[in-house]
Scaffold this motif. Structure first.
Motif, PDB file in Angstrom:
ATOM      1  N   UNK A 144     -62.756 -17.659 -49.154  1.00 54.55           N
ATOM      2  CA  UNK A 144     -62.757 -17.340 -50.576  1.00 54.55           C
ATOM      3  C   UNK A 144     -61.388 -17.651 -51.156  1.00 54.55           C
ATOM      4  N   UNK A 145     -61.375 -18.414 -52.254  1.00 53.16           N
ATOM      5  CA  UNK A 145     -60.131 -18.752 -52.939  1.00 53.16           C
ATOM      6  C   UNK A 145     -60.208 -18.293 -54.393  1.00 53.16           C
ATOM      7  N   UNK A 146     -59.114 -17.758 -54.903  1.00 56.97           N
ATOM      8  CA  UNK A 146     -58.996 -17.535 -56.342  1.00 56.97           C
ATOM      9  C   UNK A 146     -58.215 -18.699 -56.930  1.00 56.97           C
ATOM     10  N   UNK A 147     -58.516 -19.047 -58.174  1.00 56.12           N
ATOM     11  CA  UNK A 147     -57.806 -20.151 -58.812  1.00 56.12           C
ATOM     12  C   UNK A 147     -56.702 -19.595 -59.702  1.00 56.12           C
ATOM     13  N   UNK A 148     -55.486 -20.092 -59.509  1.00 56.27           N
ATOM     14  CA  UNK A 148     -54.328 -19.657 -60.288  1.00 56.27           C
ATOM     15  C   UNK A 148     -53.903 -20.793 -61.223  1.00 56.27           C
ATOM     16  N   UNK A 149     -54.006 -20.562 -62.513  1.00 57.97           N
ATOM     17  CA  UNK A 149     -53.659 -21.587 -63.498  1.00 57.97           C
ATOM     18  C   UNK A 149     -52.145 -21.616 -63.698  1.00 57.97           C
ATOM     19  N   UNK A 170     -55.030 -23.060 -55.503  1.00 53.63           N
ATOM     20  CA  UNK A 170     -56.112 -22.335 -54.832  1.00 53.63           C
ATOM     21  C   UNK A 170     -55.507 -21.341 -53.845  1.00 53.63           C
ATOM     22  N   UNK A 171     -55.589 -20.072 -54.189  1.00 54.17           N
ATOM     23  CA  UNK A 171     -54.974 -19.015 -53.396  1.00 54.17           C
ATOM     24  C   UNK A 171     -56.017 -18.380 -52.470  1.00 54.17           C
ATOM     25  N   UNK A 181     -57.712 -25.329 -45.925  1.00 53.43           N
ATOM     26  CA  UNK A 181     -58.053 -25.928 -47.214  1.00 53.43           C
ATOM     27  C   UNK A 181     -58.476 -27.391 -47.127  1.00 53.43           C
ATOM     28  N   UNK A 182     -58.539 -27.972 -45.929  1.00 56.57           N
ATOM     29  CA  UNK A 182     -58.866 -29.396 -45.794  1.00 56.57           C
ATOM     30  C   UNK A 182     -60.208 -29.755 -46.438  1.00 56.57           C
ATOM     31  N   UNK A 183     -61.307 -28.974 -46.231  1.00 56.73           N
ATOM     32  CA  UNK A 183     -62.559 -29.319 -46.908  1.00 56.73           C
ATOM     33  C   UNK A 183     -62.450 -29.271 -48.430  1.00 56.73           C
ATOM     34  N   UNK A 240     -65.959 -20.124 -53.306  1.00 52.33           N
ATOM     35  CA  UNK A 240     -66.321 -19.653 -51.962  1.00 52.33           C
ATOM     36  C   UNK A 240     -66.889 -20.805 -51.148  1.00 52.33           C
ATOM     37  N   UNK A 241     -66.352 -20.988 -49.931  1.00 56.72           N
ATOM     38  CA  UNK A 241     -66.904 -21.965 -48.991  1.00 56.72           C
ATOM     39  C   UNK A 241     -67.656 -21.219 -47.903  1.00 56.72           C
ATOM     40  N   UNK A 242     -68.907 -21.562 -47.738  1.00 55.88           N
ATOM     41  CA  UNK A 242     -69.790 -20.839 -46.834  1.00 55.88           C
ATOM     42  C   UNK A 242     -69.376 -21.007 -45.375  1.00 55.88           C
TER      43      UNK A 242
END
Length: 284
Positions: A144-149, A170-171, A181-183, A240-242
């Motif tokens: 799970x990543x949150x996006x930080x602008x 992407x945090x 984070x490669x994918x 979210x990446x499954x």
């Protein structure tokens, strides 16, 4: 309309307000109805809505006591709504996402008291954490990543180096020690490099495009100028990446600036976003 009460040392509350730009946790006790949770942690939160008058608060029930929860929740957000005079934009927005079968936080309103002093009306927001993932996806061990602008960004390809995407913008919110984070970098690379003819098949490994169209449609229907097609670039979402897959899904977050203008075009800023521009070149 709920009623929640916080009890804490007055000097700690004053320090939280004086240092409202910090993320330092202060101890407090929490009460809802006849349920009391002692020795929780609270801190100031938010970006543009941080306030020393009516602070938005993150409430962590297990900050100082491991395994401590409130109704199964490890944490929640008490949003101050200072960016929305109606105080209902976000709650309506999240309800619409859920109505459309898209994952979004459960939300409700509460009167908040601190040391028996009325602090105002707040929005109670469900945290996006492992419990949320389990309840909405039936699993909780994906990434799970949150996006930080932090700067204007619209899915432009920054090359294969994951460090260009992590830990900002992407945090990682799960697997912090092994964010992998490669994918994510590969997905963004495919957005730019795949031909129009191959775009659907190239993206199928990483994103359900029809589901993303639905997500985007909900945002634009509500005239959201601070989301995927934000005026300052991407903003206000989790990704979210499954588990054991490269497939990602967007999760809505922070929708108090929806319903900005009834005349806002649903195509506003679409050409500037790599994913949306490429997607709209595919007739299907």
């Amino acid at each position: 309309l709920h009623e929640m009460r916080l009890t804490m040392h007055p000097s700690d509350w004053q320090r939280l307000k004086d240092n409202y730009l910090d993320n330092f946790y202060y101890p407090a006790d929490f009460q809802w109805r006849d349920i009391v949770v002692e020795n929780i942690g609270i801190r100031s939160r938010g970006r543009g809505t941080r306030s020393d008058i009516k602070p938005s608060l993150r409430v962590d029930f297990n900050q100082f006591e491991d395994r401590q929860k409130f109704l199964g929740q490890k944490s929640l957000v008490l949003r101050n709504n200072i960016g929305d005079a109606t105080m209902v934009h976000e709650r309506v927005a999240m309800a619409l996402f859920r109505k459309m079968g898209l994952p979004a936080s459960r939300e409700s309103h509460t009167r908040l008291y601190l040391n028996d002093r009325y602090m105002g009306l707040f929005l109670v927001v469900e945290s996006l954490d492992k419990l949320f993932l389990k309840n909405n996806f039936g699993e909780d061990d994906g990434h799970l990543y949150s996006y930080e602008n932090v700067e204007p960004y619209r899915f432009e390809d920054r090359g294969p180096d994951p460090a260009k995407y992590f830990p900002l913008p992407f945090k990682p919110e799960t697997h912090e020690k092994d964010p992998d984070p490669a994918p994510l970098a590969a997905m963004i690379h495919a957005m730019s490099q795949a031909s129009d003819a191959n775009f659907p098949s190239a993206m199928a490994e990483y994103l359900d495009l029809k589901l993303f169209v639905k997500y985007l449609a909900v945002e634009m229907y509500m005239a959201d100028f601070d989301g995927i097609l934000g005026v300052t670039g991407l903003n206000n979402f989790y990704l979210y990446r499954f588990e054991k897959k490269n497939l990602h899904q967007f999760i809505a977050w922070d929708k108090d600036l929806t319903f900005d203008s009834p005349t806002r075009s649903v195509w506003k800023d679409a050409d500037g976003n790599v994913l949306v521009r490429r997607m709209m070149n595919v007739p299907e």
